[in-house]
Design a protein around this motif. Structure first.
Motif, PDB file in Angstrom:
ATOM      1  N   ASP A  35       0.797  -1.218   0.000  1.00 55.29           N
ATOM      2  CA  ASP A  35       0.000   0.000   0.000  1.00 55.29           C
ATOM      3  C   ASP A  35       0.835   1.277   0.000  1.00 55.29           C
ATOM      4  OD1 ASP A  35       0.987  -0.322   2.530  1.00 55.29           O
ATOM      5  OD2 ASP A  35      -0.859   0.234   3.548  1.00 55.29           O
ATOM      6  N   GLY A  36       2.144   1.166  -0.014  1.00 53.04           N
ATOM      7  CA  GLY A  36       3.014   2.342   0.042  1.00 53.04           C
ATOM      8  C   GLY A  36       3.130   3.084  -1.264  1.00 53.04           C
ATOM      9  N   GLY A  37       2.712   2.459  -2.359  1.00 54.49           N
ATOM     10  CA  GLY A  37       2.809   3.111  -3.655  1.00 54.49           C
ATOM     11  C   GLY A  37       4.153   2.863  -4.308  1.00 54.49           C
ATOM     12  N   VAL A  38       4.356   3.525  -5.431  1.00 53.85           N
ATOM     13  CA  VAL A  38       5.565   3.332  -6.231  1.00 53.85           C
ATOM     14  C   VAL A  38       6.135   4.690  -6.620  1.00 53.85           C
ATOM     15  CG1 VAL A  38       6.445   2.390  -8.406  1.00 53.85           C
ATOM     16  CG2 VAL A  38       4.756   1.113  -7.111  1.00 53.85           C
ATOM     17  N   LEU A  39       7.460   4.836  -6.539  1.00 57.48           N
ATOM     18  CA  LEU A  39       8.164   5.997  -7.067  1.00 57.48           C
ATOM     19  C   LEU A  39       8.686   5.602  -8.440  1.00 57.48           C
ATOM     20  CD1 LEU A  39       8.679   6.211  -3.812  1.00 57.48           C
ATOM     21  CD2 LEU A  39      10.317   7.918  -4.537  1.00 57.48           C
ATOM     22  N   VAL A  40       8.478   6.462  -9.420  1.00 56.38           N
ATOM     23  CA  VAL A  40       8.927   6.175 -10.771  1.00 56.38           C
ATOM     24  C   VAL A  40       9.755   7.357 -11.261  1.00 56.38           C
ATOM     25  CG1 VAL A  40       8.220   5.662 -13.145  1.00 56.38           C
ATOM     26  CG2 VAL A  40       6.877   4.762 -11.222  1.00 56.38           C
ATOM     27  N   ALA A  41      11.012   7.093 -11.582  1.00 61.85           N
ATOM     28  CA  ALA A  41      11.905   8.106 -12.149  1.00 61.85           C
ATOM     29  C   ALA A  41      11.877   7.965 -13.666  1.00 61.85           C
ATOM     30  CB  ALA A  41      13.323   7.917 -11.624  1.00 61.85           C
ATOM     31  N   THR A  42      11.613   9.086 -14.350  1.00 60.06           N
ATOM     32  CA  THR A  42      11.595   9.073 -15.807  1.00 60.06           C
ATOM     33  C   THR A  42      12.578  10.113 -16.321  1.00 60.06           C
ATOM     34  OG1 THR A  42       9.918  10.802 -16.190  1.00 60.06           O
ATOM     35  CG2 THR A  42       9.101   8.566 -15.702  1.00 60.06           C
ATOM     36  N   ASN A  43      12.726  10.178 -17.614  1.00 57.23           N
ATOM     37  CA  ASN A  43      13.600  11.191 -18.193  1.00 57.23           C
ATOM     38  C   ASN A  43      13.064  12.610 -17.960  1.00 57.23           C
ATOM     39  OD1 ASN A  43      11.537  10.248 -20.049  1.00 57.23           O
ATOM     40  ND2 ASN A  43      12.463  11.570 -21.584  1.00 57.23           N
ATOM     41  N   LEU A  44      11.791  12.762 -17.641  1.00 54.32           N
ATOM     42  CA  LEU A  44      11.195  14.081 -17.438  1.00 54.32           C
ATOM     43  C   LEU A  44      11.015  14.476 -15.977  1.00 54.32           C
ATOM     44  CD1 LEU A  44       8.461  14.052 -20.235  1.00 54.32           C
ATOM     45  CD2 LEU A  44      10.815  14.914 -20.332  1.00 54.32           C
ATOM     46  N   GLY A  45      11.060  13.507 -15.064  1.00 58.57           N
ATOM     47  CA  GLY A  45      10.875  13.857 -13.662  1.00 58.57           C
ATOM     48  C   GLY A  45      10.574  12.660 -12.790  1.00 58.57           C
ATOM     49  N   LEU A  46      10.028  12.931 -11.623  1.00 54.28           N
ATOM     50  CA  LEU A  46       9.784  11.914 -10.608  1.00 54.28           C
ATOM     51  C   LEU A  46       8.290  11.861 -10.292  1.00 54.28           C
ATOM     52  CD1 LEU A  46      11.203   9.933  -8.634  1.00 54.28           C
ATOM     53  CD2 LEU A  46      11.314  11.828  -7.000  1.00 54.28           C
ATOM     54  N   VAL A 107      17.699   9.941  -9.265  1.00 57.19           N
ATOM     55  CA  VAL A 107      17.245  11.198  -8.670  1.00 57.19           C
ATOM     56  C   VAL A 107      18.432  12.145  -8.518  1.00 57.19           C
ATOM     57  CG1 VAL A 107      16.297  12.277  -6.581  1.00 57.19           C
ATOM     58  CG2 VAL A 107      15.215  10.232  -7.537  1.00 57.19           C
ATOM     59  N   ARG A 108      19.508  11.660  -7.954  1.00 55.13           N
ATOM     60  CA  ARG A 108      20.688  12.519  -7.754  1.00 55.13           C
ATOM     61  C   ARG A 108      21.233  13.025  -9.083  1.00 55.13           C
ATOM     62  NH1 ARG A 108      24.502  13.631  -3.894  1.00 55.13           N
ATOM     63  NH2 ARG A 108      26.603  14.037  -4.644  1.00 55.13           N
ATOM     64  N   ALA A 109      21.409  12.120 -10.037  1.00 53.98           N
ATOM     65  CA  ALA A 109      21.988  12.492 -11.330  1.00 53.98           C
ATOM     66  C   ALA A 109      21.090  13.479 -12.074  1.00 53.98           C
ATOM     67  CB  ALA A 109      22.227  11.242 -12.178  1.00 53.98           C
ATOM     68  N   ARG A 110      19.798  13.240 -12.094  1.00 55.77           N
ATOM     69  CA  ARG A 110      18.884  14.088 -12.870  1.00 55.77           C
ATOM     70  C   ARG A 110      18.688  15.461 -12.230  1.00 55.77           C
ATOM     71  NH1 ARG A 110      17.404  11.924 -17.999  1.00 55.77           N
ATOM     72  NH2 ARG A 110      18.241   9.826 -17.853  1.00 55.77           N
ATOM     73  N   VAL A 111      18.595  15.513 -10.901  1.00 56.20           N
ATOM     74  CA  VAL A 111      18.468  16.816 -10.234  1.00 56.20           C
ATOM     75  C   VAL A 111      19.751  17.610 -10.461  1.00 56.20           C
ATOM     76  CG1 VAL A 111      18.303  17.983  -7.994  1.00 56.20           C
ATOM     77  CG2 VAL A 111      16.760  16.089  -8.533  1.00 56.20           C
ATOM     78  N   THR A 112      20.895  16.968 -10.282  1.00 56.83           N
ATOM     79  CA  THR A 112      22.178  17.646 -10.487  1.00 56.83           C
ATOM     80  C   THR A 112      22.311  18.135 -11.923  1.00 56.83           C
ATOM     81  OG1 THR A 112      23.210  16.329  -8.744  1.00 56.83           O
ATOM     82  CG2 THR A 112      24.688  17.381 -10.332  1.00 56.83           C
ATOM     83  N   ARG A 113      21.943  17.307 -12.874  1.00 56.91           N
ATOM     84  CA  ARG A 113      22.052  17.664 -14.286  1.00 56.91           C
ATOM     85  C   ARG A 113      21.127  18.823 -14.664  1.00 56.91           C
ATOM     86  NH1 ARG A 113      20.977  12.796 -17.987  1.00 56.91           N
ATOM     87  NH2 ARG A 113      22.510  11.954 -16.555  1.00 56.91           N
ATOM     88  N   SER A 114      20.039  18.992 -13.925  1.00 60.94           N
ATOM     89  CA  SER A 114      19.110  20.078 -14.250  1.00 60.94           C
ATOM     90  C   SER A 114      19.657  21.453 -13.863  1.00 60.94           C
ATOM     91  CB  SER A 114      17.753  19.850 -13.568  1.00 60.94           C
ATOM     92  OG  SER A 114      17.810  20.166 -12.191  1.00 60.94           O
ATOM     93  N   VAL A 115      20.662  21.498 -12.993  1.00 64.07           N
ATOM     94  CA  VAL A 115      21.205  22.769 -12.507  1.00 64.07           C
ATOM     95  C   VAL A 115      22.255  23.291 -13.493  1.00 64.07           C
ATOM     96  CG1 VAL A 115      22.425  23.947 -10.634  1.00 64.07           C
ATOM     97  CG2 VAL A 115      20.795  22.115 -10.105  1.00 64.07           C
ATOM     98  N   ALA A 116      21.989  24.469 -14.061  1.00 66.56           N
ATOM     99  CA  ALA A 116      22.947  25.098 -14.976  1.00 66.56           C
ATOM    100  C   ALA A 116      23.741  26.194 -14.274  1.00 66.56           C
ATOM    101  CB  ALA A 116      22.206  25.693 -16.173  1.00 66.56           C
ATOM    102  N   TYR A 117      23.152  26.786 -13.242  1.00 63.25           N
ATOM    103  CA  TYR A 117      23.804  27.877 -12.512  1.00 63.25           C
ATOM    104  C   TYR A 117      23.212  27.918 -11.121  1.00 63.25           C
ATOM    105  CZ  TYR A 117      24.896  32.671 -11.049  1.00 63.25           C
ATOM    106  OH  TYR A 117      25.338  33.768 -10.352  1.00 63.25           O
ATOM    107  N   THR A 118      24.062  28.124 -10.132  1.00 65.41           N
ATOM    108  CA  THR A 118      23.579  28.340  -8.767  1.00 65.41           C
ATOM    109  C   THR A 118      24.613  29.173  -8.019  1.00 65.41           C
ATOM    110  OG1 THR A 118      22.800  27.300  -6.716  1.00 65.41           O
ATOM    111  CG2 THR A 118      24.491  26.115  -7.945  1.00 65.41           C
ATOM    112  N   GLN A 119      24.118  30.178  -7.319  1.00 70.39           N
ATOM    113  CA  GLN A 119      25.000  31.054  -6.552  1.00 70.39           C
ATOM    114  C   GLN A 119      24.217  31.649  -5.399  1.00 70.39           C
ATOM    115  OE1 GLN A 119      28.384  31.721  -7.445  1.00 70.39           O
ATOM    116  NE2 GLN A 119      28.430  32.538  -5.394  1.00 70.39           N
TER     117      GLN A 119
END
Length: 178
Positions: A35-46, A107-119
């Motif tokens: 009953d906990g459900g499922v997490l699905v990572a795709t090329n577009l998001g979570l 999750v780590r790779a895709r979130v990191t890859r989405s960042v182009a600039y941070t300051q």
């Protein structure tokens, strides 16, 4: 793939309503029961359990993996300004993943890859982080500002300084040949 690396396929009942160009990269059952459900990572998001829409990778402010639990903190829009969004941390959501498969890595790779600039910037009246993220299906970058606790996003001086900082960040990241 070896015999011991095989995972069962994602059941049709657990498959989220994917877009035509969306593909499943990894999935994991959440909780210690069915009953906990499922997490699905795709090329577009979570896709998260009991959430009707996908969170784009650019919409996740933080993600952490403890070895058993995945905690994600989505962005919540506070205000829309000229050329950027002001966001804040929504409530963190934690999922127990007993058989995480490749979900934490994706999750780590895709979130990191989405960042182009941070300051992070200090400013009169507080501080905040300016970020530019790559959003699937969007040409260019999506700019956001996330203020530190105690910084008033509606303060005129903070807004003026943020506007100036975002313009400078955009100029610094613009391609030289444009």
């Amino acid at each position: 793939m070896g015999l011991f690396n095989r995972r069962p396929k994602l059941r049709p009942a657990d498959r989220p309503p994917l877009d035509r160009d969306e593909r499943v990269l990894a999935w994991a059952a959440a909780g210690d029961g069915a009953d906990g459900g499922v997490l699905v990572a795709t090329n577009l998001g979570l896709w998260l359990p009991r959430r009707p829409e996908r969170l784009g990778w650019h919409q996740l402010i933080k993600a952490g993996w403890s070895g058993r639990e995945l905690t994600v903190t989505p962005a919540e829009m506070v205000a829309e300004r000229d050329g950027y969004l002001v966001v804040a941390d929504a409530a963190p959501q934690t999922y127990l993943l007993l058989d995480p498969g490749d979900v934490p890595h994706q999750v780590r790779a895709r979130v990191t890859r989405s960042v182009a600039y941070t300051q992070h910037h200090r400013m009169a009246g507080g501080a905040g982080r300016i970020a530019a993220r790559r959003a699937p299906g969007v040409d260019g970058l999506t700019w956001t500002v996330r203020y530190d606790p105690g910084t008033r996003p509606d303060d005129a001086e903070v807004t003026a300084e943020t506007d100036r900082l975002v313009v400078a960040a955009r100029a610094a990241t613009a391609p030289a040949d444009v």
